[in-house]
Motif scaffolding. Structure first.
Motif, PDB file in Angstrom:
ATOM      1  N   ALA A 277      38.241 -49.528 -29.120  1.00 26.26           N
ATOM      2  CA  ALA A 277      39.221 -48.908 -28.227  1.00 26.26           C
ATOM      3  C   ALA A 277      39.949 -47.762 -28.932  1.00 26.26           C
ATOM      4  N   ARG A 278      40.336 -47.992 -30.177  1.00 27.68           N
ATOM      5  CA  ARG A 278      41.028 -46.928 -30.927  1.00 27.68           C
ATOM      6  C   ARG A 278      40.126 -45.714 -31.150  1.00 27.68           C
ATOM      7  N   ALA A 279      38.811 -45.956 -31.218  1.00 23.31           N
ATOM      8  CA  ALA A 279      37.859 -44.860 -31.405  1.00 23.31           C
ATOM      9  C   ALA A 279      37.571 -44.123 -30.099  1.00 23.31           C
ATOM     10  N   GLY A 280      38.180 -44.581 -29.009  1.00 19.91           N
ATOM     11  CA  GLY A 280      38.067 -43.861 -27.746  1.00 19.91           C
ATOM     12  C   GLY A 280      36.969 -44.328 -26.814  1.00 19.91           C
ATOM     13  N   HIS A 281      36.394 -45.504 -27.054  1.00 19.67           N
ATOM     14  CA  HIS A 281      35.277 -45.972 -26.228  1.00 19.67           C
ATOM     15  C   HIS A 281      35.792 -46.734 -25.003  1.00 19.67           C
ATOM     16  N   SER A 283      35.881 -46.919 -20.956  1.00 19.17           N
ATOM     17  CA  SER A 283      35.109 -46.462 -19.798  1.00 19.17           C
ATOM     18  C   SER A 283      36.026 -45.945 -18.692  1.00 19.17           C
ATOM     19  N   GLY A 284      35.436 -45.126 -17.826  1.00 18.54           N
ATOM     20  CA  GLY A 284      36.181 -44.660 -16.664  1.00 18.54           C
ATOM     21  C   GLY A 284      36.576 -45.812 -15.766  1.00 18.54           C
ATOM     22  N   GLY A 285      35.716 -46.846 -15.671  1.00 20.56           N
ATOM     23  CA  GLY A 285      36.031 -48.014 -14.862  1.00 20.56           C
ATOM     24  C   GLY A 285      37.272 -48.741 -15.356  1.00 20.56           C
ATOM     25  N   THR A 286      37.427 -48.814 -16.672  1.00 22.57           N
ATOM     26  CA  THR A 286      38.611 -49.458 -17.245  1.00 22.57           C
ATOM     27  C   THR A 286      39.875 -48.682 -16.887  1.00 22.57           C
ATOM     28  N   ARG A 287      39.816 -47.376 -17.001  1.00 24.17           N
ATOM     29  CA  ARG A 287      40.990 -46.556 -16.663  1.00 24.17           C
ATOM     30  C   ARG A 287      41.343 -46.679 -15.176  1.00 24.17           C
ATOM     31  N   ARG A 288      40.334 -46.755 -14.331  1.00 26.08           N
ATOM     32  CA  ARG A 288      40.606 -46.933 -12.897  1.00 26.08           C
ATOM     33  C   ARG A 288      41.194 -48.315 -12.618  1.00 26.08           C
ATOM     34  N   ASN A 289      40.736 -49.329 -13.355  1.00 28.38           N
ATOM     35  CA  ASN A 289      41.331 -50.667 -13.207  1.00 28.38           C
ATOM     36  C   ASN A 289      42.825 -50.630 -13.496  1.00 28.38           C
ATOM     37  N   GLU A 304      50.040 -48.722 -24.704  1.00 31.97           N
ATOM     38  CA  GLU A 304      48.959 -48.239 -23.857  1.00 31.97           C
ATOM     39  C   GLU A 304      47.604 -48.835 -24.238  1.00 31.97           C
ATOM     40  N   MET A 305      47.337 -48.978 -25.526  1.00 33.33           N
ATOM     41  CA  MET A 305      46.056 -49.516 -25.956  1.00 33.33           C
ATOM     42  C   MET A 305      45.868 -50.957 -25.486  1.00 33.33           C
TER      43      MET A 305
END
Length: 345
Positions: A277-281, A283-289, A304-305
């Protein structure tokens, strides 16, 4: 010698193909966002459902449909579900196993027993060799066999993007259902698998790194967790898949008319999940959730993390049970409804 050489050639060909490169999303992260999905299915209850044999349908977004068997004694009902998705890992056999475990999970999440499944296969026949498709189907067959579920045929289409899953039918005792709307204040919340599958799968897709701990978690059946929940007297549960822990918990709390409180420090995560997660992996689905549940959630001082990890789109995740399940961590509780459906500490 010929069969041995052919087997080696097939293995080399499979190793050279990265299935996740052929998918716009990965696993359950490719689902239609929950808010958009609810708009699509609103008002689409079957005309025969009212006053008919339907016990569980679209109303609360449960994991599977449950219908009474005509002419039955009332102690047995049918459970039906379908689930399929794009490659979540590059290994075709593992993808098949994961997709099958994920589809079977919907039956377990209702407290049922899967009986028969049919394959759902979409395949770019002019792009990917069929020996890869065979490995996918073999993986699904092997996991279904572990579950005691017969795989009897299926349906396939030529598709630009590979997808695989199953339609599964099982049975359940209507008096011992696990469902979304049965939560009550005072019930603890148990989670039977750690989170972090989404970020690890996304890292795998981006870098090619393999995470055995994620694969092992995804192929594990939720059968034992469901049996343990039922034995403990649980009546409310769901599985945690593409909408993330927070998305599925929100649906449960809303359907049950309660507020769910989550102790973020008690939530288990897979090794490497926070690093991914810290490395930026993400998904768009997670952000939409996260966007979907945010207006209904009091996050307090949660960073936020952590919020993103709690919304991480899981594939073949564990059961979220309103009740104590032996061996599973308690991550929160249900309380009387307040101004928010979710509270994260």
């Amino acid at each position: 010698m010929t069969s041995t050489r052919t087997g080696v050639q097939q293995a080399q060909r499979q190793e050279s193909v990265r299935l996740t490169r052929y998918a716009h999303g990965g696993g359950c992260a490719c689902k239609i966002p929950p808010g958009e999905l609810e708009e699509i299915v609103a008002g689409l209850t079957s005309p025969g459902a009212v006053g008919g044999g339907l016990i569980v349908g679209l109303d609360h977004g449960d994991d599977a449909a449950v219908v009474r068997l005509p002419g039955g004694t009332g102690s047995l009902a049918a459970v039906a579900t379908a689930d399929f998705f794009t490659p979540v890992v590059d290994d075709p056999y593992d993808w098949g196993r994961i997709a099958a475990a994920n589809a079977l999970s919907d039956v377990y999440a209702m407290g049922g027993t899967p009986l028969v499944a049919v394959n759902l296969l979409c395949w770019p026949r002019d792009v990917l060799p069929f020996d890869l498709a065979r490995e996918v189907l073999r993986g699904g067959r092997d996991v279904a066999a572990t579950a005691g579920c017969v795989v009897a045929g299926g349906h396939s289409v030529d598709d630009p993007e590979p997808k695989y899953g199953m339609a599964v039918t099982g049975t359940v005792d209507p008096a011992r259902l696990l469902r979304n709307d049965a939560g009550r204040p005072g019930m603890p919340l148990s989670l039977t698998k750690p989170l972090g599958l989404g970020v690890l799968n996304n890292r795998h897709k981006t870098t090619g790194e393999v995470f055995p701990q994620a694969v092992e978690t995804m192929v594990a059946l939720n059968r034992d967790a469901a049996l343990a929940a039922l034995a403990a007297g649980a009546v409310c549960a769901t599985d945690v898949t593409g909408f993330g822990l927070l998305g599925h918990l929100y649906k449960l709390a809303r359907a049950s008319g309660v507020t769910a409180v989550v102790d973020s420090a008690a939530v288990p995560f897979l090794d490497g999940a926070r690093d991914a997660a810290r490395a930026g992996h993400i998904s768009g689905g997670t952000r939409r959730n996260l966007e979907w549940v945010a207006p209904s959630t009091d996050f307090g001082r949660t960073d936020e993390m952590t919020r993103l990890l709690l919304a991480d789109a899981q594939t073949s995740g564990g059961l979220l049970v309103a009740g104590e399940v032996p061996g599973a961590p308690v991550i929160g509780e249900l309380v009387p409804a307040g101004p928010y459906r979710l509270v994260v500490r």
